[in-house]
Scaffold this motif. Structure first.
Motif, PDB file in Angstrom:
ATOM      1  N   ILE A 158       0.844  -1.194   0.000  1.00 44.59           N
ATOM      2  CA  ILE A 158       0.000   0.000   0.000  1.00 44.59           C
ATOM      3  C   ILE A 158       0.877   1.242   0.000  1.00 44.59           C
ATOM      4  CG2 ILE A 158      -1.761   1.302   1.250  1.00 44.59           C
ATOM      5  CD1 ILE A 158      -2.798  -1.310   0.100  1.00 44.59           C
ATOM      6  N   TYR A 159       0.555   2.179  -0.881  1.00 37.32           N
ATOM      7  CA  TYR A 159       1.274   3.460  -0.878  1.00 37.32           C
ATOM      8  C   TYR A 159       0.293   4.596  -1.105  1.00 37.32           C
ATOM      9  CZ  TYR A 159       4.594   7.158  -1.656  1.00 37.32           C
ATOM     10  OH  TYR A 159       5.291   8.329  -1.549  1.00 37.32           O
ATOM     11  N   GLU A 160       0.206   5.462  -0.127  1.00 37.93           N
ATOM     12  CA  GLU A 160      -0.616   6.669  -0.211  1.00 37.93           C
ATOM     13  C   GLU A 160       0.292   7.884  -0.046  1.00 37.93           C
ATOM     14  OE1 GLU A 160      -3.638   7.407  -0.886  1.00 37.93           O
ATOM     15  OE2 GLU A 160      -4.659   5.452  -0.886  1.00 37.93           O
ATOM     16  N   PRO A 161       0.587   8.584  -1.113  1.00 36.48           N
ATOM     17  CA  PRO A 161       1.547   9.695  -1.027  1.00 36.48           C
ATOM     18  C   PRO A 161       1.202  10.735   0.027  1.00 36.48           C
ATOM     19  CG  PRO A 161       1.078   9.170  -3.312  1.00 36.48           C
ATOM     20  CD  PRO A 161       0.122   8.357  -2.496  1.00 36.48           C
ATOM     21  N   ARG A 162      -0.061  11.110   0.126  1.00 38.12           N
ATOM     22  CA  ARG A 162      -0.446  12.182   1.041  1.00 38.12           C
ATOM     23  C   ARG A 162      -0.223  11.799   2.506  1.00 38.12           C
ATOM     24  NH1 ARG A 162      -0.934  17.344  -1.052  1.00 38.12           N
ATOM     25  NH2 ARG A 162      -1.786  17.189  -3.162  1.00 38.12           N
ATOM     26  N   GLU A 163      -0.132  10.493   2.776  1.00 41.76           N
ATOM     27  CA  GLU A 163       0.119  10.057   4.141  1.00 41.76           C
ATOM     28  C   GLU A 163       1.589  10.171   4.520  1.00 41.76           C
ATOM     29  OE1 GLU A 163      -1.401   6.126   4.647  1.00 41.76           O
ATOM     30  OE2 GLU A 163      -3.442   6.660   4.021  1.00 41.76           O
ATOM     31  N   HIS A 164       2.463  10.395   3.521  1.00 39.12           N
ATOM     32  CA  HIS A 164       3.899  10.322   3.778  1.00 39.12           C
ATOM     33  C   HIS A 164       4.657  11.623   3.504  1.00 39.12           C
ATOM     34  CE1 HIS A 164       3.456   6.054   4.360  1.00 39.12           C
ATOM     35  NE2 HIS A 164       2.954   5.901   3.155  1.00 39.12           N
ATOM     36  N   ILE A 165       4.140  12.480   2.627  1.00 40.99           N
ATOM     37  CA  ILE A 165       4.954  13.625   2.223  1.00 40.99           C
ATOM     38  C   ILE A 165       5.189  14.608   3.374  1.00 40.99           C
ATOM     39  CG2 ILE A 165       4.430  13.437  -0.226  1.00 40.99           C
ATOM     40  CD1 ILE A 165       2.358  15.609   0.048  1.00 40.99           C
ATOM     41  N   ALA A 166       4.211  14.763   4.256  1.00 36.84           N
ATOM     42  CA  ALA A 166       4.389  15.705   5.363  1.00 36.84           C
ATOM     43  C   ALA A 166       5.474  15.222   6.320  1.00 36.84           C
ATOM     44  CB  ALA A 166       3.073  15.910   6.106  1.00 36.84           C
ATOM     45  N   ALA A 167       5.438  13.928   6.658  1.00 37.21           N
ATOM     46  CA  ALA A 167       6.448  13.377   7.563  1.00 37.21           C
ATOM     47  C   ALA A 167       7.831  13.441   6.941  1.00 37.21           C
ATOM     48  CB  ALA A 167       6.096  11.936   7.920  1.00 37.21           C
ATOM     49  N   THR A 168       7.908  13.146   5.648  1.00 38.70           N
ATOM     50  CA  THR A 168       9.206  13.206   4.960  1.00 38.70           C
ATOM     51  C   THR A 168       9.754  14.623   4.976  1.00 38.70           C
ATOM     52  OG1 THR A 168       8.586  11.360   3.527  1.00 38.70           O
ATOM     53  CG2 THR A 168      10.409  12.751   2.803  1.00 38.70           C
ATOM     54  N   ALA A 169       8.916  15.600   4.647  1.00 39.48           N
ATOM     55  CA  ALA A 169       9.355  16.993   4.621  1.00 39.48           C
ATOM     56  C   ALA A 169       9.838  17.439   5.996  1.00 39.48           C
ATOM     57  CB  ALA A 169       8.213  17.885   4.133  1.00 39.48           C
ATOM     58  N   LYS A 170       9.124  17.050   7.036  1.00 36.85           N
ATOM     59  CA  LYS A 170       9.507  17.452   8.399  1.00 36.85           C
ATOM     60  C   LYS A 170      10.905  16.949   8.742  1.00 36.85           C
ATOM     61  CE  LYS A 170       8.094  15.078  11.914  1.00 36.85           C
ATOM     62  NZ  LYS A 170       7.268  14.456  12.982  1.00 36.85           N
ATOM     63  N   TRP A 171      11.194  15.710   8.399  1.00 39.50           N
ATOM     64  CA  TRP A 171      12.499  15.148   8.763  1.00 39.50           C
ATOM     65  C   TRP A 171      13.610  15.624   7.842  1.00 39.50           C
ATOM     66  CZ3 TRP A 171      13.978  13.357  13.192  1.00 39.50           C
ATOM     67  CH2 TRP A 171      13.009  12.898  14.090  1.00 39.50           C
ATOM     68  N   LEU A 172      13.276  16.033   6.633  1.00 34.04           N
ATOM     69  CA  LEU A 172      14.294  16.627   5.773  1.00 34.04           C
ATOM     70  C   LEU A 172      14.722  17.992   6.309  1.00 34.04           C
ATOM     71  CD1 LEU A 172      13.049  15.714   2.176  1.00 34.04           C
ATOM     72  CD2 LEU A 172      14.874  14.636   3.495  1.00 34.04           C
ATOM     73  N   VAL A 173      13.764  18.741   6.832  1.00 29.20           N
ATOM     74  CA  VAL A 173      14.110  20.025   7.443  1.00 29.20           C
ATOM     75  C   VAL A 173      15.024  19.807   8.646  1.00 29.20           C
ATOM     76  CG1 VAL A 173      13.190  22.044   8.646  1.00 29.20           C
ATOM     77  CG2 VAL A 173      12.011  21.162   6.619  1.00 29.20           C
ATOM     78  N   LYS A 174      14.708  18.792   9.450  1.00 29.76           N
ATOM     79  CA  LYS A 174      15.558  18.484  10.597  1.00 29.76           C
ATOM     80  C   LYS A 174      16.940  18.013  10.145  1.00 29.76           C
ATOM     81  CE  LYS A 174      11.879  17.407  13.899  1.00 29.76           C
ATOM     82  NZ  LYS A 174      11.313  16.396  14.828  1.00 29.76           N
ATOM     83  N   ALA A 175      16.979  17.237   9.070  1.00 31.38           N
ATOM     84  CA  ALA A 175      18.272  16.765   8.555  1.00 31.38           C
ATOM     85  C   ALA A 175      19.135  17.944   8.132  1.00 31.38           C
ATOM     86  CB  ALA A 175      18.052  15.810   7.383  1.00 31.38           C
TER      87      ALA A 175
END
Length: 384
Positions: A158-175
């Motif tokens: 299962i892959y739902e993009p909208r469920e993942h892009i916010a979390a990914t963006a948040k951790w990229l900012v932290k990175a």
């Protein structure tokens, strides 16, 4: 010198199938190539059998002419299957010519412009503290360019993009905060997003968080990428699935992207790669080659990277962050490219500079592998 045989080895080597091609000659000199159409190797083997019918007895030094003949002498020219076959043959012919002349392949491409090839390394942990720890470890080992991990890639069905892009963006900012401004940071979305989803993802991060966004959407429509370009200032890295200079043409000519993820084992070999690189140079697009396969692909790509001016980083899957791949290919390739820190030295050995244990290859079998067939939660099919 004449071509006497074209042998194909579609076999499991370590964690994946590889399609290796050996071209033999009547003077005992042989060359190795590799095809890049992962998951559809059997289709490429069939194409190679067709090409072998008219290549036997031909002069292996006439690389450019043979490339044109393989491409043009059929009604249904081009396409990913045929070009993956052409790529393997073209690389093997360069290996033969280099060995016969006693020069490394890069000398056939205009000569060496750099002595070592900088690489980028990839984290595999999902966005979170472990991903940042892996990135810090890679920096400690000498990497200055990193590709980080998007959320959701660990799910197999299962892959739902909208469920993942916010979390990914948040951790990229932290990175970015943790790693500082000097480290190059990118991410590969494996063309899983729509234009709207990719725009939302980019807009959730301050400008400067990412240095490149790889394959955010599918490539069939250059206009869609132009629409995305108007919605974000993040540089695009695309092209690993392109199978000719013609597929690159609209992206280069319309200044849509900034990094070419060219794959020498898919685009048409070294012959086509050099044309794409020269064309890209006129638009200030840098080469960032795709390199997920075996040592033959890595060696051919190193020679390509050594010979072009417009180069940024070469992908490597041999960094300390990917030791989970867990395979040492030394038994199959006794001589092969080896990382020295975060760079590949450029071999001065004749040809590609790779030694292959053909007897061991012949004992291996092919194992069918299918990429995950991802679906949305509503049951519809989506991109892997």
């Amino acid at each position: 010198m004449k071509i006497t045989a074209i042998k194909t080895y579609a076999v499991k080597v370590g964690i994946r199938n590889q399609l290796l091609v050996k071209i033999e000659t009547d003077e005992g000199i042989f060359g190795w190539g590799e095809s890049g159409l992962s998951g559809r190797e059997k289709a490429v083997v069939g194409a190679l059998e067709h090409y072998a019918e008219f290549l036997r007895g031909r002069d292996p030094f006439k690389i450019g002419s043979l490339w044109q003949e393989m491409y043009r002498s059929q009604y249904f020219e081009g396409g990913r299957v045929l070009q993956a076959a052409v790529s393997a043959i073209d690389i093997a012919l360069h290996d033969i010519k280099g060995k016969a002349l006693g020069v490394p392949v890069y000398d056939l491409l205009g000569g060496k412009q750099r002595d070592h090839i900088p690489t980028f390394a990839t984290t595999f942990a999902a966005p979170g503290p472990e991903m940042i720890d892996q990135a810090k470890m890679l920096v400690e080992h000498g990497w200055t360019a990193l590709r980080l991990s998007p959320a959701g890639h660990e799910e197999k069905q299962i892959y739902e993009p909208r469920e993942h892009i916010a979390a990914t963006a948040k951790w990229l900012v932290k990175a970015r905060e943790e790693l500082g401004e000097d480290v190059v940071l990118g991410i590969d979305y494996h063309h899983r997003l729509t234009v709207a989803e990719a725009a939302s993802f980019c807009q959730k991060m301050p400008s400067g968080t990412l240095d490149f966004l790889e394959e955010p959407i599918r490539d069939e429509s250059p206009g869609a990428y132009e629409a995305l370009r108007r919605l974000t200032d993040v540089p695009f890295a695309i092209g690993e699935e392109f199978s000719s200079k013609w597929q690159f043409q609209p992206y280069i000519e319309r200044d849509i992207h900034q990094f070419n993820r060219l794959d020498v084992c898919n685009v048409g070999g070294l012959t086509e790669s050099m044309k794409v690189a020269a064309w890209s140079e006129t638009h200030y697009v840098d080469m960032m080659p795709h390199n997920p396969l075996g040592p033959i692909c890595t060696a051919a790509t190193i020679h390509f990277c050594a010979a072009v001016a417009n180069f940024s980083w070469l992908e490597t899957r041999a960094s300390p962050a990917e030791t989970h791949l867990g395979f040492d290919s030394s038994d199959f390739f006794s001589t092969q490219p080896r990382l020295e820190g975060a760079v590949y030295p450029v071999s001065d050995a004749p040809g590609l500079g790779v030694e292959v244990n053909e007897d061991l290859l012949a004992k291996q079998s092919f194992e069918f592998w299918e990429a995950p067939h991802l679906k949305r939660r509503d049951g519809s099919v989506t991109n892997w």
